[in-house]
Design an enzyme around this catalytic site. Structure first.
Site, short mmCIF file in Angstrom:
data_model
loop_
_atom_site.label_atom_id
_atom_site.label_comp_id
_atom_site.label_asym_id
_atom_site.label_seq_id
_atom_site.Cartn_x
_atom_site.Cartn_y
_atom_site.Cartn_z
N SER A 1 -2.33 -1.18 -30.31
CA SER A 1 -1.77 -2.41 -30.88
C SER A 1 -0.48 -2.18 -31.67
O SER A 1 -0.19 -2.89 -32.63
CB SER A 1 -2.80 -3.11 -31.80
N LYS B 1 3.56 -1.96 -27.61
CA LYS B 1 4.23 -1.45 -26.40
C LYS B 1 4.71 -2.58 -25.52
O LYS B 1 5.78 -2.50 -24.91
CB LYS B 1 3.28 -0.54 -25.59
N ILE C 1 5.71 -5.57 -26.42
CA ILE C 1 6.92 -6.19 -26.98
C ILE C 1 8.12 -5.28 -26.78
O ILE C 1 9.23 -5.75 -26.46
CB ILE C 1 6.72 -6.49 -28.49
N PRO D 1 1.29 12.34 -37.72
CA PRO D 1 0.66 11.69 -36.55
C PRO D 1 1.62 11.59 -35.36
O PRO D 1 1.19 11.77 -34.21
CB PRO D 1 0.28 10.30 -37.09
N GLN E 1 4.18 13.64 -34.71
CA GLN E 1 4.33 14.99 -34.17
C GLN E 1 3.14 15.37 -33.29
O GLN E 1 3.30 15.93 -32.20
CB GLN E 1 4.47 16.00 -35.31
N GLY F 1 -11.26 -22.97 -22.21
CA GLY F 1 -12.38 -22.05 -22.40
C GLY F 1 -13.41 -22.24 -21.29
O GLY F 1 -13.18 -22.97 -20.33
N CYS G 1 -6.93 -27.72 -19.73
CA CYS G 1 -8.03 -27.25 -18.87
C CYS G 1 -9.36 -27.80 -19.37
O CYS G 1 -9.62 -28.99 -19.25
CB CYS G 1 -8.02 -25.73 -18.77
N HIS H 1 -2.59 -25.04 -16.85
CA HIS H 1 -2.21 -24.35 -18.09
C HIS H 1 -0.70 -24.32 -18.24
O HIS H 1 -0.05 -23.35 -17.81
CB HIS H 1 -2.75 -22.91 -18.08
N GLU I 1 1.00 -23.66 -20.76
CA GLU I 1 1.44 -22.62 -21.71
C GLU I 1 1.91 -21.35 -21.00
O GLU I 1 2.69 -20.56 -21.56
CB GLU I 1 0.33 -22.28 -22.70
#
Length: 537
Positions: free
Chosen positions: A16, A19, A21, A192, A194, A355, A382, A509, A511
């Site tokens: 998280s 990557k 973005i 971390p 390294q 959903g 939906c 959808h 979006e």
């Protein structure tokens, strides 16, 4: 494809880190320089796709126009670059193994013993280099997971081989790591990073560029230290500090020369740095859109990634309407007749979320009723659209037991019913009505006005149940208009209340199609109606 260059994005230390973005931002920057790009996501999990995963496990399931259920990072790729992704842009370990096993069953390997190397790694390499006639200048491949995960090793071995086969001017690794800040010591810690790079080097991959995710400004001395211990040029150690918005990341990366560094390392002249005019204009509008617009998000998944595309679409439309959209998640499981007014009072509008399953549906129905009877702008998507239909059937048509056959197989008024083509399907994964389908919008409708008079549209779907056309006459006779119809099947795609301020439900959808530079017209219209309502009040 002989000139195509490949950029691999890997991550270490923690998951998280963003990557997706970084991949989308790099794609945007290369695109701004005139290059044709495509971005892929390779996920190490064994599921064929995320379609059967609970949103709490994996967030939103994003659907491509050609009907593939994919990781939510593909939504970021599309929103940043404006390029439609396809099923070729999303690959899982499950798809890789399924392909190899199917070929083995057909005898394609001529009796050879099937092994991770070379058969699995060869299939991964084939997918990475797959070209669907777009002939991109750059293929950006994001490898999911974190360095050290056992699941990722075949993917890392595949990119190790490709980097060796293609050479340094055609294949390059960008490694994203985390630099934590220890408050007790008052120090940023590079160990971390390294360790993560050493793990990557141990697998035969030397990163050419490091992107350091951080919550605090990294000084030059710290960057020099990282460069020294990780065998990376100091100029190629980039910091990715927390930004007010993910849409500022491309500008931050460009400011530090990420795209120019990569081009130089791959034997290309960077040339003049693009101005990113439209993108910067969007950021400027977003910065000055300080007036808050409160929108209720009525759903059952109390996790922002479960509705990621909806949240981003609302944000896009808010910016272009000079408002800062503030979403208020309302768990539909907890909505009752006694508290629905308290929960929704003061909201400029409500999105009734998509959903599956019965959990939380009665709360969504109550929210739809409140918005309908209080003239509050409401957008049902939906399952949300289906709940609008059920509420109207119960409280206007008088069918008190009206329901979807998904929720109540015994209802005598199944105003929402399973699609005919879905009745014989037993397998769950990848079997819904998926991808983009045409919709003809009715003349004189609010929806047609929202689309700027465009009467034939194509939108993406992910569902098994549909509006039951046996009840179409009843609904239209009592004031709910079926404003959008699929011209091939007659499926009702859009319902609306012409007498209402803004009350529209879509089986599709929308979006999935909203981007930074091209916000979706329905979200634009919805936000405008919400603003008009607060102005009048």
């Amino acid at each position: 494809m002989t000139d195509t260059k490949y950029i691999f994005i890997t991550g270490g230390v923690a998951s998280s880190l963003g990557k997706g973005i970084i991949s989308a931002s790099l794609g945007k920057l290369l695109q701004a320089r005139g290059y044709n790009i495509t971005i892929q996501k390779f996920d190490p999990y064994i599921n064929i796709d995320p379609g059967t995963l609970n949103p709490y496990e994996h967030g939103e399931c994003y659907v491509t126009a050609d009907g593939m259920e994919t990781d939510l990072d593909l939504g970021h790729y599309e929103r940043f670059t404006g390029i439609e992704t396809t099923r070729n842009n999303s690959v899982t370990t499950g798809r890789i193994y399924q392909s190899v096993i199917n070929r083995e069953r057909r005898g394609d390997y001529l009796g050879k013993t099937i092994q991770v190397v070379p058969h699995i790694t060869d299939e991964i390499k084939r997918r990475i280099m797959h070209d669907d006639t777009r002939e991109p200048d750059f293929v950006i491949t994001e490898i999911g997971g974190t360095i050290g995960d056992i699941e990722s090793q075949p993917f890392l071995e595949a990119i190790r081989q490709l980097r060796w086969e293609l050479g340094p001017e055609r294949a390059l690794n960008v490694h994203l790591t985390y630099v934590p800040y220890l408050a007790a010591a008052g120090e940023l810690k590079t160990k971390p990073t390294q360790t993560s790079v050493k793990q990557l080097q141990g697998l035969g991959i030397q990163p050419e560029v490091l992107v350091l995710r951080t919550e605090h400004e990294l000084g030059d001395e710290l960057r020099k230290k990282v460069a020294h211990f990780c065998n990376v040029d100091i100029k190629a150690v980039i910091q990715s500090q927390d930004m007010p918005s993910i849409y500022e990341v491309p500008v931050n990366m460009q400011r530090q020369g990420l795209d120019a560094i990569i081009l130089t390392k791959m034997g290309l002249q960077p040339g003049v740095t693009p101005e990113l005019g439209p993108w910067r204009n969007f950021l400027e509008r977003r910065k000055h859109a300080t007036e808050v617009l409160d929108i209720a998000l009525v759903g059952k998944y109390d996790l922002q990634d479960a509705y990621k595309s909806i949240l981003e679409s609302l944000a896009h439309a808010g910016t272009y309407n000079d408002r800062k959209v503030k979403t208020h998640f309302i768990n539909s499981e907890g909505l009752t007749a006694d508290n629905v007014e308290e929960k929704l009072r003061g909201m400029a509008g409500a999105v009734i979320c998509p959903g599956f399953g019965a959990r939380g549906t009665e709360g969504k129905i109550l929210a739809a009723e409140y918005c309908r009877t209080h003239n509050v702008p409401a957008f049902g998507i939906c399952l949300g659209m289906q709940m609008m239909v059920i509420e109207f059937a119960r409280n206007v048509l008088g069918y008190v037991d009206a329901n979807s056959s998904e929720m109540d197989a015994a209802t005598t008024h199944n105003v929402i019913d399973i699609m005919e083509g879905q009745k014989s399907i037993k397998q769950m994964g990848g079997t819904m009505r998926l991808g983009a389908y045409e919709c003809k919008i009715a003349e004189g409708s609010k929806t047609l006005q929202a689309y700027g008079g465009k009467s034939l549209i194509r939108e993406r779907h992910r569902h098994r149940y549909e509006f039951n056309n046996d009840y179409k006459g009843d609904f239209e006779g009592h004031g709910m208009r079926c404003a959008g119809i699929n011209p091939q099947t007659g499926l009702v795609e859009i319902v609306e209340l012409p007498s209402h301020r803004w009350y529209i439900g879509t089986q599709f959808h929308p979006e999935y199609s909203s981007t930074v530079l091209h916000p979706h017209p329905l979200f634009m219209s919805f936000i405008k109606a919400c603003i008009d309502g607060t102005t009048e009040a």
